[in-house]
Design an enzyme around this catalytic site. Structure first.
Site, PDB file in Angstrom:
ATOM      1  N   PHE A 132     -13.111 -49.332  12.726  1.00 35.49           N
ATOM      2  CA  PHE A 132     -12.221 -48.165  12.755  1.00 35.49           C
ATOM      3  C   PHE A 132     -11.847 -47.687  11.345  1.00 35.49           C
ATOM      4  O   PHE A 132     -11.332 -46.588  11.194  1.00 35.49           O
ATOM      5  CB  PHE A 132     -10.923 -48.508  13.505  1.00 35.49           C
ATOM      6  CG  PHE A 132     -11.007 -48.448  15.010  1.00 35.49           C
ATOM      7  CD1 PHE A 132     -12.213 -48.321  15.673  1.00 35.49           C
ATOM      8  CD2 PHE A 132      -9.839 -48.520  15.785  1.00 35.49           C
ATOM      9  CE1 PHE A 132     -12.277 -48.264  17.067  1.00 35.49           C
ATOM     10  CE2 PHE A 132      -9.886 -48.462  17.176  1.00 35.49           C
ATOM     11  CZ  PHE A 132     -11.097 -48.338  17.815  1.00 35.49           C
ATOM     12  N   LYS A 133     -12.022 -48.553  10.354  1.00 33.78           N
ATOM     13  CA  LYS A 133     -11.585 -48.243   8.971  1.00 33.78           C
ATOM     14  C   LYS A 133     -10.104 -47.837   9.006  1.00 33.78           C
ATOM     15  O   LYS A 133      -9.326 -48.491   9.686  1.00 33.78           O
ATOM     16  CB  LYS A 133     -12.488 -47.173   8.358  1.00 33.78           C
ATOM     17  CG  LYS A 133     -13.970 -47.575   8.430  1.00 33.78           C
ATOM     18  CD  LYS A 133     -14.878 -46.687   7.630  1.00 33.78           C
ATOM     19  CE  LYS A 133     -16.317 -47.177   7.777  1.00 33.78           C
ATOM     20  NZ  LYS A 133     -17.263 -46.472   6.931  1.00 33.78           N
ATOM     21  N   HIS A 154     -16.926 -55.511   2.982  1.00 31.76           N
ATOM     22  CA  HIS A 154     -17.338 -54.126   3.265  1.00 31.76           C
ATOM     23  C   HIS A 154     -17.398 -53.348   1.953  1.00 31.76           C
ATOM     24  O   HIS A 154     -16.559 -53.530   1.068  1.00 31.76           O
ATOM     25  CB  HIS A 154     -16.362 -53.454   4.248  1.00 31.76           C
ATOM     26  CG  HIS A 154     -16.912 -52.158   4.762  1.00 31.76           C
ATOM     27  ND1 HIS A 154     -16.831 -50.994   4.040  1.00 31.76           N
ATOM     28  CD2 HIS A 154     -17.582 -51.858   5.901  1.00 31.76           C
ATOM     29  CE1 HIS A 154     -17.434 -50.029   4.718  1.00 31.76           C
ATOM     30  NE2 HIS A 154     -17.893 -50.526   5.855  1.00 31.76           N
ATOM     31  N   GLU A 156     -25.432 -52.670   5.064  1.00 30.30           N
ATOM     32  CA  GLU A 156     -24.911 -51.305   5.112  1.00 30.30           C
ATOM     33  C   GLU A 156     -25.172 -50.614   3.774  1.00 30.30           C
ATOM     34  O   GLU A 156     -24.353 -50.731   2.848  1.00 30.30           O
ATOM     35  CB  GLU A 156     -23.407 -51.326   5.387  1.00 30.30           C
ATOM     36  CG  GLU A 156     -23.034 -51.961   6.707  1.00 30.30           C
ATOM     37  CD  GLU A 156     -21.686 -51.446   7.199  1.00 30.30           C
ATOM     38  OE1 GLU A 156     -21.635 -50.934   8.315  1.00 30.30           O
ATOM     39  OE2 GLU A 156     -20.693 -51.538   6.452  1.00 30.30           O
ATOM     40  N   GLY A 164     -21.194 -42.918   6.242  1.00 28.68           N
ATOM     41  CA  GLY A 164     -20.367 -41.723   6.343  1.00 28.68           C
ATOM     42  C   GLY A 164     -21.076 -40.445   5.918  1.00 28.68           C
ATOM     43  O   GLY A 164     -20.452 -39.394   5.782  1.00 28.68           O
ATOM     44  N   SER A 224     -24.222 -44.543   9.315  1.00 28.23           N
ATOM     45  CA  SER A 224     -24.564 -43.353  10.116  1.00 28.23           C
ATOM     46  C   SER A 224     -25.337 -43.679  11.396  1.00 28.23           C
ATOM     47  O   SER A 224     -26.254 -42.952  11.779  1.00 28.23           O
ATOM     48  CB  SER A 224     -25.320 -42.324   9.270  1.00 28.23           C
ATOM     49  OG  SER A 224     -24.482 -41.873   8.204  1.00 28.23           O
TER      50      SER A 224
HETATM   51  P1  13P Z   1     -20.518 -44.741   9.310  1.00 30.53           P
HETATM   52  O1  13P Z   1     -21.044 -45.146  10.678  1.00 30.53           O
HETATM   53  O2  13P Z   1     -19.401 -43.762   9.374  1.00 30.53           O
HETATM   54  O3  13P Z   1     -21.632 -44.352   8.401  1.00 30.53           O
HETATM   55  O4  13P Z   1     -19.863 -46.084   8.676  1.00 30.53           O
HETATM   56  C1  13P Z   1     -20.584 -47.248   8.665  1.00 30.53           C
HETATM   57  C2  13P Z   1     -19.712 -48.363   8.241  1.00 30.53           C
HETATM   58  O5  13P Z   1     -19.249 -48.397   7.114  1.00 30.53           O
HETATM   59  C3  13P Z   1     -19.383 -49.392   9.227  1.00 30.53           C
HETATM   60  O6  13P Z   1     -18.732 -50.483   8.653  1.00 30.53           O
END
Ligand code: 13P
Length: 234
Positions: A8-9, A90, A159, A165, A196
């Protein structure tokens, strides 16, 4: 079985997380869903990790039981919610909050000793990627420093920062190349892809042999989109 995790960040409140999880619960209890699901809400929205069909994890915690670490949460706060799953490393913590490899390794060791399931993230910047495959692999290697690759409760997430994002995922070829290299090093450890991942690309990404699951950001924040991802993962 693959793993589908939602980060969710800095999105969602406790209230909206509850609604999200209720919806997810209702969806999952009507079927025999084959994949493992983990939700990482922000610290203020942690819910007790007591759902039958999915787990709740924390996005971050400091390597302490409690103490004077303003702004951080530790083991005592996680225990209150029976949380035993933690994201470490992260890229947003590394790049925006300045978390060093030494700090990631300290967190890893502390929570490894407490038998947490650790989702450990690695990923290169666009600059490193532009320097070529060997530079990328060397960079990823440096993010493994101090991490015990024999820890059985460890899950990796690759990642690439340039794909997070941006709406543009790494290509299937790029994911395959990096995952194949990483797998040689990581052995049997599960390796997720993040960056993404969306309802319309999740299926093809999960079909890659060396991809054991996905860690999803923005496309998982709306329950309808997350349910699409789950449906398309089958
Ligand atoms: P997005 O799916 O928004 O690119 O983010 C990926 C992410 O950082 C998951 O931890």
């Amino acid at each position: 079985m693959k793993i589908i995790a939602s980060n969710f960040k800095t999105n969602h409140t406790r209230k909206s997380t509850q609604v999200f999880c209720e919806n997810l619960k209702n969806f999952l209890q009507t079927q025999n869903f084959p994949h493992k699901i983990v939700i990482f809400p922000p610290a203020t929205a942690l819910l007790e990790d007591s759902f039958t069909h999915f787990r709740i994890g924390a996005q971050n915690a400091y390597f302490t039981e409690n103490g004077s670490f303003t702004g951080e949460i530790g083991l005592e706060q996680l225990n209150e919610f029976k949380i035993q799953t933690l994201l470490i490393g992260h890229s947003e913590r590394r790049e925006i909050l300045g978390e060093s490899q030494a700090m990631c390794a300290k967190k890893f060791s502390f929570f490894k000793e407490r038998k947490f399931e650790i989702f450990y993230c690695i990923g290169e910047t666009l600059d490193i990627k532009k320097q070529g495959l060997q530079s990328t692999l060397d960079f990823l290697d440096s993010q493994l420093e101090g991490i015990d690759l024999n820890y059985p409760n460890l899950i990796f997430a690759y990642e690439p920062i340039w794909a997070i994002g941006t709406g543009v995922s790494a290509s299937l070829e790029e994911i395959t190349t990096i995952h194949t290299h990483l797998k040689q090093k990581l052995g049997k450890i599960s390796l997720l892809y993040g960056g993404s991942v969306k309802p319309n690309n999740v299926k093809e990404i999960l079909q890659i042999d060396s991809v054991d699951g996905v860690l999803v950001g923005s496309s998982s924040w709306e329950i309808s989109s997350f349910l699409e991802i789950l449906k398309n993962s089958l």
